[in-house]
Every structure is written in structure tokens, then in C-alpha cells.
Design a protein around this motif. Structure first.
Motif, PDB file in Angstrom:
ATOM      1  N   THR A 168     -91.342 -23.015-138.382  1.00 26.11           N
ATOM      2  CA  THR A 168     -91.000 -22.736-136.984  1.00 26.11           C
ATOM      3  C   THR A 168     -90.528 -21.296-136.837  1.00 26.11           C
ATOM      4  O   THR A 168     -89.619 -20.860-137.550  1.00 26.11           O
ATOM      5  CB  THR A 168     -89.896 -23.695-136.496  1.00 26.11           C
ATOM      6  N   ASP A 169     -91.161 -20.566-135.924  1.00 27.11           N
ATOM      7  CA  ASP A 169     -90.705 -19.226-135.566  1.00 27.11           C
ATOM      8  C   ASP A 169     -89.629 -19.413-134.502  1.00 27.11           C
ATOM      9  O   ASP A 169     -89.927 -19.560-133.311  1.00 27.11           O
ATOM     10  CB  ASP A 169     -91.881 -18.413-135.023  1.00 27.11           C
ATOM     11  N   ARG A 170     -88.370 -19.422-134.923  1.00 26.32           N
ATOM     12  CA  ARG A 170     -87.285 -19.793-134.015  1.00 26.32           C
ATOM     13  C   ARG A 170     -87.154 -18.889-132.796  1.00 26.32           C
ATOM     14  O   ARG A 170     -87.012 -19.385-131.676  1.00 26.32           O
ATOM     15  CB  ARG A 170     -85.971 -19.855-134.793  1.00 26.32           C
ATOM     16  N   PRO A 171     -87.177 -17.557-132.951  1.00 28.18           N
ATOM     17  CA  PRO A 171     -87.045 -16.729-131.750  1.00 28.18           C
ATOM     18  C   PRO A 171     -88.143 -16.999-130.727  1.00 28.18           C
ATOM     19  O   PRO A 171     -87.872 -17.079-129.525  1.00 28.18           O
ATOM     20  CB  PRO A 171     -87.123 -15.300-132.305  1.00 28.18           C
ATOM     21  N   VAL A 172     -89.378 -17.169-131.189  1.00 24.69           N
ATOM     22  CA  VAL A 172     -90.486 -17.436-130.265  1.00 24.69           C
ATOM     23  C   VAL A 172     -90.315 -18.807-129.617  1.00 24.69           C
ATOM     24  O   VAL A 172     -90.485 -18.965-128.396  1.00 24.69           O
ATOM     25  CB  VAL A 172     -91.844 -17.345-130.997  1.00 24.69           C
ATOM     26  N   MET A 173     -89.971 -19.809-130.428  1.00 25.09           N
ATOM     27  CA  MET A 173     -89.779 -21.151-129.888  1.00 25.09           C
ATOM     28  C   MET A 173     -88.671 -21.169-128.848  1.00 25.09           C
ATOM     29  O   MET A 173     -88.848 -21.714-127.740  1.00 25.09           O
ATOM     30  CB  MET A 173     -89.448 -22.141-131.006  1.00 25.09           C
ATOM     31  N   LEU A 174     -87.526 -20.587-129.167  1.00 29.44           N
ATOM     32  CA  LEU A 174     -86.384 -20.639-128.257  1.00 29.44           C
ATOM     33  C   LEU A 174     -86.621 -19.814-127.001  1.00 29.44           C
ATOM     34  O   LEU A 174     -86.241 -20.210-125.897  1.00 29.44           O
ATOM     35  CB  LEU A 174     -85.126 -20.181-128.987  1.00 29.44           C
ATOM     36  N   ASP A 175     -87.261 -18.652-127.146  1.00 24.07           N
ATOM     37  CA  ASP A 175     -87.627 -17.868-125.960  1.00 24.07           C
ATOM     38  C   ASP A 175     -88.541 -18.674-125.045  1.00 24.07           C
ATOM     39  O   ASP A 175     -88.361 -18.701-123.817  1.00 24.07           O
ATOM     40  CB  ASP A 175     -88.343 -16.581-126.381  1.00 24.07           C
ATOM     41  N   GLY A 176     -89.537 -19.342-125.660  1.00 25.41           N
ATOM     42  CA  GLY A 176     -90.458 -20.155-124.872  1.00 25.41           C
ATOM     43  C   GLY A 176     -89.772 -21.306-124.180  1.00 25.41           C
ATOM     44  O   GLY A 176     -90.095 -21.643-123.027  1.00 25.41           O
ATOM     45  N   MET A 177     -88.817 -21.920-124.864  1.00 22.02           N
ATOM     46  CA  MET A 177     -88.087 -23.039-124.271  1.00 22.02           C
ATOM     47  C   MET A 177     -87.203 -22.583-123.119  1.00 22.02           C
ATOM     48  O   MET A 177     -86.970 -23.337-122.166  1.00 22.02           O
ATOM     49  CB  MET A 177     -87.249 -23.746-125.341  1.00 22.02           C
ATOM     50  N   MET A 178     -86.703 -21.345-123.197  1.00 22.41           N
ATOM     51  CA  MET A 178     -85.944 -20.800-122.071  1.00 22.41           C
ATOM     52  C   MET A 178     -86.865 -20.581-120.869  1.00 22.41           C
ATOM     53  O   MET A 178     -86.510 -20.910-119.731  1.00 22.41           O
ATOM     54  CB  MET A 178     -85.292 -19.476-122.479  1.00 22.41           C
ATOM     55  N   LYS A 179     -88.053 -20.058-121.117  1.00 21.28           N
ATOM     56  CA  LYS A 179     -88.962 -19.716-120.029  1.00 21.28           C
ATOM     57  C   LYS A 179     -89.548 -20.945-119.347  1.00 21.28           C
ATOM     58  O   LYS A 179     -89.781 -20.938-118.130  1.00 21.28           O
ATOM     59  CB  LYS A 179     -90.069 -18.814-120.562  1.00 21.28           C
ATOM     60  N   ASN A 180     -89.818 -22.012-120.137  1.00 21.58           N
ATOM     61  CA  ASN A 180     -90.453 -23.178-119.509  1.00 21.58           C
ATOM     62  C   ASN A 180     -89.449 -24.235-119.031  1.00 21.58           C
ATOM     63  O   ASN A 180     -89.848 -25.293-118.555  1.00 21.58           O
ATOM     64  CB  ASN A 180     -91.493 -23.808-120.447  1.00 21.58           C
TER      65      ASN A 180
END
Length: 218
Positions: free
Chosen positions: A82-94
Motif C-alpha cells: 500500500t502506498d499510504r500517502p496516495v491512498m490517504l490523499d485519495g480517501m480525503m478527496k473522495n
């Protein structure tokens, strides 16, 4: 708990937590990267860590399969897990982060231990590495005998692992997992035991993401 059990309930500091046991082969969700044949059992530590962190903050038991789907949809499945920064950024945006009750401020992987300590003391959680290549949740903070300690919840229960055990200050009773030890041919040559919930030196975590507790918007 036996390593084959998919989940179990653990008691910790007055809370009952569902532990997602990554050692179980029953986690079959195809959490793949470019069709590499992976699943949650061998690549899902970041998904389980986030699931554990959200439950600690709000008591909400997320479905790891659904969290994995969200991670894939926002590009959070990387070539080594899991690429955590990408995952968490995406979860913030969606909006997924808001629904779960956390905020991530897009700061990437941090290594400021004083900031982590103050963040945890404020009642927040974090995702981190205790050793390279494996993600765990950090749930709570305490200071005993002059030592700053953080409570880790580890989906593969590595309290006895070579890179971790010398920094473990205490374990949570009832979170013991027994597992087989296999030789290079795959034959069982013994059994080991380690804990899923344990207190570590606050200086041990590396590359952490800070999850700020908010009110879930469900």
C-alpha cells in the motif's frame, strides 16, 4: 489465538477490538498490483492497519475488502503493497476519510518523533513501519519508568520479530498468536508465539502518517 483464525476479539484498555489476522489464508481479496497474484493475506498490512486505527478511534468495524477496493480505486495499491500517502490523499478527496472519521493533511511519510508523540497524546492514531516493508497501526501513548511508549496493533503480530523485539516494553494479555515455523522445504519444524498488541519505544516507528480524529460523517 491460532494463526488460521481470520479475526478475533481482543480486550485492551477497556475496549473490545476486532483483530484482523493477516496470517490467515482466508483473506483472499485480490489486492493486486498489475495482476501480480497478490491478495490481502500477503499484501494487505496497510489495509488492516487503517482498519484497526479507525476502530480504535470510533469503534467502527470497517470491511477490509471494501477498504482495499477504495485503496485500489484511488491508486493506493503500489508495487510493494500500500502506498499510504496516495491512498490517504485519495480517501480525503473522495470523502471516504470523512465518513470514517479521520483527516490526513497530505504530509507524506514523516519521521519527527516529537510531533508523533504529541499527536498520539492528543488522542489521534497513526500508520507506520516498525520495520521496513510492513505497516502497523499506532493507537495510544503512555509514559512509564521515564520511557515514552506507543501501542502498536500489528496484523501479523511481530512483537517477537528480530527487528522489533528489543524495543517492546510490554504486551497486551490475550493478544497472543501461535503459528507454525517452517523450514525451507515448507515442513513444520516447530511453533512460535508473538503478540498482536504491544507497547514499543516511541522512537522505533518510521515513515509515519498522522491520522487526525474527526467526527464520522456517516
Amino acid at each position: 489465538m491460532k494463526y488460521t483464525e481470520k479475526t478475533c476479539l481482543l480486550n485492551c484498555l477497556g475496549r473490545t477490538l476486532r483483530f484482523c489476522n493477516q496470517k490467515s489464508r482466508d483473506w483472499t481479496h485480490p489486492y493486486e498490483y498489475e495482476h501480480n497474484g497478490s491478495n490481502l493475506s500477503n499484501a494487505g498490512c496497510g489495509i488492516f492497519a487503517l482498519t484497526h486505527a479507525v476502530e480504535w478511534m470510533h469503534g467502527t468495524r470497517l470491511n477490509p475488502d471494501e477498504v482495499a477496493e477504495v485503496s485500489v480505486s484511488v491508486g493506493g495499491r503500489g508495487d510493494d503493497g500500500t502506498d499510504r500517502p496516495v491512498m490517504l490523499d485519495g480517501m480525503m478527496k473522495n470523502g471516504f476519510a470523512a465518513k470514517c472519521g479521520f483527516r490526513y493533511e497530505g504530509e507524506g511519510l514523516l519521521n519527527d518523533h516529537e510531533r508523533l508523540w504529541q499527536h498520539m497524546k492528543a488522542g489521534n492514531t497513526a500508520l507506520c513501519n516498525l520495520r521496513v516493508g510492513h505497516i502497523v497501526a499506532l493507537l495510544d501513548a503512555r509514559e512509564e519508568n521515564g520511557k515514552r511508549q506507543l501501542l502498536a496493533m500489528d496484523s501479523v503480530a511481530e512483537s517477537a520479530g528480530e527487528k522489533v523485539r528489543n524495543s517492546v516494553y510490554g504486551v497486551v494479555d490475550g493478544s497472543l498468536i501461535s503459528y507454525p515455523i517452517r523450514n525451507s522445504a515448507g515442513l513444520v519444524v516447530g511453533h512460535g508465539e508473538s503478540y498482536a498488541l504491544f507497547w514499543v519505544d516511541a522512537e522505533l516507528p518510521r515513515d509515519f502518517n498522522l491520522l487526525i480524529k474527526t467526527e464520522p460523517q456517516i
